[in-house]
Design a protein around this motif. Structure first.
Motif, PDB file in Angstrom:
ATOM      1  N   GLY A   1     -69.264  42.332 -54.412  1.00 57.40           N
ATOM      2  CA  GLY A   1     -67.931  42.064 -54.933  1.00 57.40           C
ATOM      3  C   GLY A   1     -67.664  42.754 -56.247  1.00 57.40           C
ATOM      4  O   GLY A   1     -66.513  42.880 -56.676  1.00 57.40           O
ATOM      5  N   LYS A   2     -68.743  43.222 -56.887  1.00 59.98           N
ATOM      6  CA  LYS A   2     -68.610  43.938 -58.155  1.00 59.98           C
ATOM      7  C   LYS A   2     -69.028  45.397 -58.013  1.00 59.98           C
ATOM      8  O   LYS A   2     -68.437  46.277 -58.630  1.00 59.98           O
ATOM      9  CB  LYS A   2     -69.461  43.254 -59.229  1.00 59.98           C
ATOM     10  N   ASP A   3     -70.039  45.645 -57.213  1.00 53.67           N
ATOM     11  CA  ASP A   3     -70.528  47.015 -57.042  1.00 53.67           C
ATOM     12  C   ASP A   3     -71.310  47.107 -55.733  1.00 53.67           C
ATOM     13  O   ASP A   3     -71.670  46.096 -55.131  1.00 53.67           O
ATOM     14  CB  ASP A   3     -71.433  47.412 -58.214  1.00 53.67           C
ATOM     15  N   ILE A   4     -71.587  48.331 -55.327  1.00 51.31           N
ATOM     16  CA  ILE A   4     -72.460  48.576 -54.187  1.00 51.31           C
ATOM     17  C   ILE A   4     -73.896  48.314 -54.628  1.00 51.31           C
ATOM     18  O   ILE A   4     -74.340  48.826 -55.652  1.00 51.31           O
ATOM     19  CB  ILE A   4     -72.339  50.040 -53.697  1.00 51.31           C
ATOM     20  N   VAL A   5     -74.615  47.498 -53.854  1.00 51.35           N
ATOM     21  CA  VAL A   5     -75.995  47.146 -54.219  1.00 51.35           C
ATOM     22  C   VAL A   5     -76.988  47.502 -53.119  1.00 51.35           C
ATOM     23  O   VAL A   5     -78.189  47.243 -53.248  1.00 51.35           O
ATOM     24  CB  VAL A   5     -76.121  45.651 -54.564  1.00 51.35           C
ATOM     25  N   GLY A   6     -76.497  48.092 -52.032  1.00 50.94           N
ATOM     26  CA  GLY A   6     -77.397  48.445 -50.946  1.00 50.94           C
ATOM     27  C   GLY A   6     -76.705  49.309 -49.914  1.00 50.94           C
ATOM     28  O   GLY A   6     -75.518  49.626 -50.036  1.00 50.94           O
ATOM     29  N   PHE A   7     -77.462  49.683 -48.871  1.00 44.68           N
ATOM     30  CA  PHE A   7     -76.890  50.490 -47.799  1.00 44.68           C
ATOM     31  C   PHE A   7     -77.666  50.257 -46.508  1.00 44.68           C
ATOM     32  O   PHE A   7     -78.832  49.860 -46.525  1.00 44.68           O
ATOM     33  CB  PHE A   7     -76.902  51.986 -48.159  1.00 44.68           C
ATOM     34  N   TYR A   8     -76.997  50.494 -45.392  1.00 49.43           N
ATOM     35  CA  TYR A   8     -77.628  50.341 -44.080  1.00 49.43           C
ATOM     36  C   TYR A   8     -78.511  51.546 -43.790  1.00 49.43           C
ATOM     37  O   TYR A   8     -78.248  52.653 -44.251  1.00 49.43           O
ATOM     38  CB  TYR A   8     -76.564  50.205 -42.995  1.00 49.43           C
TER      39      TYR A   8
END
Length: 206
Positions: free
Chosen positions: A80-87
């Motif tokens: 909700g604040k930033d991207i913290v991961g990826f698939y």
């Protein structure tokens, strides 16, 4: 405007939100917890797990059930604040239409996992979590997921049908050779070897 009205306007229905995302007046966290508990007792909101809530809609079967994929995204991809991961893995290949296989286990690299690798279950969905090689954010998530793919697939995987789809991902996310050089040292040599042997290196902008 009361707290429920604020939550409904801010987050909508059937969307997970953390208490840390609530900015309602100058009320303290203890007050918020107390008011959220009241709303839970009234059935206006549901606590999915500690600190994570959603506003349900009414169905013929009662309160709606929160989509586990939304929870997975909230906890491990975008808080909700930033991207913290990826698939990653088959999950990522499926998203790029490079595979038609529907993975039974969703694979994710995330900042929000201290272990090297761990499997969890969200709802009924199995998720394989891996600790990110470096801190993931909105600026580097695309290149990191790309390099993870290069580290996973064989160069022969990139055929005439798949290559345009990967090139589109490179272009859409503006991945440059500078990005590759910056993060390549974090990966095994295989990642760059696949990038070169597949000739995708020529699709990466200078």
């Amino acid at each position: 405007m009361n707290l429920y009205e604020y939550l409904l306007i801010t987050f909508g229905t059937d969307e997970p939100f953390y208490i840390t995302e609530i900015s309602f007046g100058e009320y303290s966290k203890p007050w918020l917890y107390k008011e959220l508990n009241k709303l839970c007792e009234e059935g206006k909101i549901i606590r999915y797990e500690r600190g994570l809530y959603y506003i349900p809609t009414q169905t013929i079967f009662g309160h709606s059930i929160l989509d586990p994929n939304k929870v997975i995204t909230k906890k491990y991809i975008n808080d909700g604040k930033d991207i913290v991961g990826f698939y990653s893995g088959v999950t990522f290949l499926n998203q790029l239409r490079l595979s038609t296989q529907c993975p039974n286990v969703i694979e994710i690299y995330t900042n929000n996992e201290p272990s090297n690798v761990r499997e969890v279950t969200v709802g009924k969905q199995r998720v394989l979590l891996r600790r990110a090689r470096t801190s993931v954010n909105g600026a580097n998530a695309a290149v990191l997921s790309f390099l993870e793919m290069m580290n996973t697939i064989p160069s022969k995987f990139v055929d005439e049908d798949k290559k345009p789809l990967i090139e589109k991902y490179i272009t859409d996310n503006r991945i440059t050779r500078k990005d590759i050089l910056q993060y390549a040292p974090l990966f095994p040599d295989k990642a760059i070897r696949t990038l070169v042997e597949s000739e995708l290196i020529y699709s990466v902008a200078q």
